[in-house]
Design an enzyme around this catalytic site. Sequence first.
Site, PDB file in Angstrom:
ATOM      1  N   GLU A  33      -8.043 -97.154 -33.040  1.00 21.54           N
ATOM      2  CA  GLU A  33      -7.551 -96.182 -32.404  1.00 21.54           C
ATOM      3  C   GLU A  33      -6.215 -95.889 -32.982  1.00 21.54           C
ATOM      4  O   GLU A  33      -6.213 -94.639 -32.626  1.00 21.54           O
ATOM      5  CB  GLU A  33      -7.850 -96.412 -30.889  1.00 21.54           C
ATOM      6  CG  GLU A  33      -8.909 -97.156 -30.342  1.00 21.54           C
ATOM      7  CD  GLU A  33     -10.290 -95.418 -30.472  1.00 21.54           C
ATOM      8  OE1 GLU A  33      -9.880 -94.707 -30.798  1.00 21.54           O
ATOM      9  OE2 GLU A  33     -11.288 -96.076 -30.065  1.00 21.54           O
ATOM     10  N   TYR A 116      -5.680 -90.950 -23.916  1.00 23.18           N
ATOM     11  CA  TYR A 116      -7.140 -91.545 -24.268  1.00 23.18           C
ATOM     12  C   TYR A 116      -7.543 -92.273 -25.422  1.00 23.18           C
ATOM     13  O   TYR A 116      -8.431 -93.468 -25.247  1.00 23.18           O
ATOM     14  CB  TYR A 116      -7.198 -90.793 -25.988  1.00 23.18           C
ATOM     15  CG  TYR A 116      -7.923 -90.947 -26.578  1.00 23.18           C
ATOM     16  CD1 TYR A 116      -9.253 -90.477 -26.673  1.00 23.18           C
ATOM     17  CD2 TYR A 116      -7.766 -92.111 -27.942  1.00 23.18           C
ATOM     18  CE1 TYR A 116     -10.505 -91.476 -27.640  1.00 23.18           C
ATOM     19  CE2 TYR A 116      -8.319 -92.591 -29.235  1.00 23.18           C
ATOM     20  CZ  TYR A 116     -10.395 -92.000 -28.512  1.00 23.18           C
ATOM     21  OH  TYR A 116     -10.831 -93.018 -29.775  1.00 23.18           O
ATOM     22  N   ASP A 134     -11.591 -86.564 -26.355  1.00 23.24           N
ATOM     23  CA  ASP A 134     -10.646 -86.257 -27.135  1.00 23.24           C
ATOM     24  C   ASP A 134     -11.333 -85.349 -28.382  1.00 23.24           C
ATOM     25  O   ASP A 134     -11.885 -84.159 -27.480  1.00 23.24           O
ATOM     26  CB  ASP A 134     -11.112 -87.739 -28.709  1.00 23.24           C
ATOM     27  CG  ASP A 134     -12.132 -87.753 -28.736  1.00 23.24           C
ATOM     28  OD1 ASP A 134     -13.013 -86.868 -28.069  1.00 23.24           O
ATOM     29  OD2 ASP A 134     -12.627 -88.045 -30.208  1.00 23.24           O
TER      30      ASP A 134
END
Length: 346
Positions: A33, A116, A134
């Site tokens: 991520e 996020y 996102d």
Amino acid sequence: MNLQQTLINWYLVNKRDLPWRNTTNPYYIWLSEIILQQTQVAQGLPYYTSFVTNFPSVFDLAKADESSILKLWQGLGYYSRARNLHASAQYIVSELNGEFPNTYSELLKLKGVGDYTASAIASISFNEKTAVVDGNVYRFLSRFYGIDTPINISKGFKEFKALAQDLIQSVDPATFNQAIMEFGARQCKPKSPDCTVCPFNQSCVAYAKGTIASLPVKIKASKVKKKYFNYLVVLSNDNKTLLEQRQGKGIWQNLYQFPLVETDKPANYDMIVDTVKSLDYVNEETFELSLYNTSDIVHKLSHQHLNTKFWILTLNSNLPQGVPVQKVESFPVPILIGNFIEDFNF
DNA sequence: AAAACGGGGGG
DNA sequence: CCCCCAGTTTT
């Protein structure tokens, strides 16, 4: 069939086989991520592989040198991600006994983890029902519901977050979050999506109204600034050069570069030679200075254009504090410098 | 709320 | 040339 189930069915058929999709280990999900923030999958993939190989566990990452982490990160940009990765690994090892945070709220305390990323890890690794928002989610939801609230103001974020959070309540959060993002990335693309094959082409507001191309709405960014960089590539008698580590707040923090002379307009030989003469390691009588690139190299960043000249400064003396030219390639450097090093070939 | 922070790829 | 990318932090 409802929106959520349509997305999930589409995902199960169309999802790409990516390495971080074969695990729910929060350390690996976290790595992926962070690497993928503001970065396309194709660009991030080799970096993910490299980090997993070099740092198989959070303990390996925690005990690494920052420079070695920056070196592996070289070329990916937004280098604060790499520095924050290191700091967070050390926090997890020393403060949390190596146990990865397992809730949205605890994940949010990690440096470099915002709404996020905390939502992504919490849902994918721990099945927490917290919706990711996102670029893909903004795009799909704004088009499907025909929402023209700008996405880069807090009002927009709150609106889309609430919408996504509502949708995730009735489904498996790990699958739904990945499905909506993958759908945005592959089907509901930014430019010319093929809506004729979209499962929502009978229910999408923007498709019906012909406003696909204008959604999502974004307030446009401020103008790009021009800067003028002059790098002094020093060559000493004993085959050394000078590298400095960038300090302070600006771009490329903690990365290395040649001594930099920044000017407020394009520099000429006389301007640089004056600076050179004032350097303590330069003997006024015996140096040679020449411009390496005839036309400026323009390095384009999101917010500034760096008009760059590389000046070769040959000394007739030794450089005790210098770096042997053979070792230059081992330092983490921004791409602008890395390209020069490759081209110059010392 | 706005600005800063990288670099690559697509149209 | 402009826009976008599995955003976050600082001002």
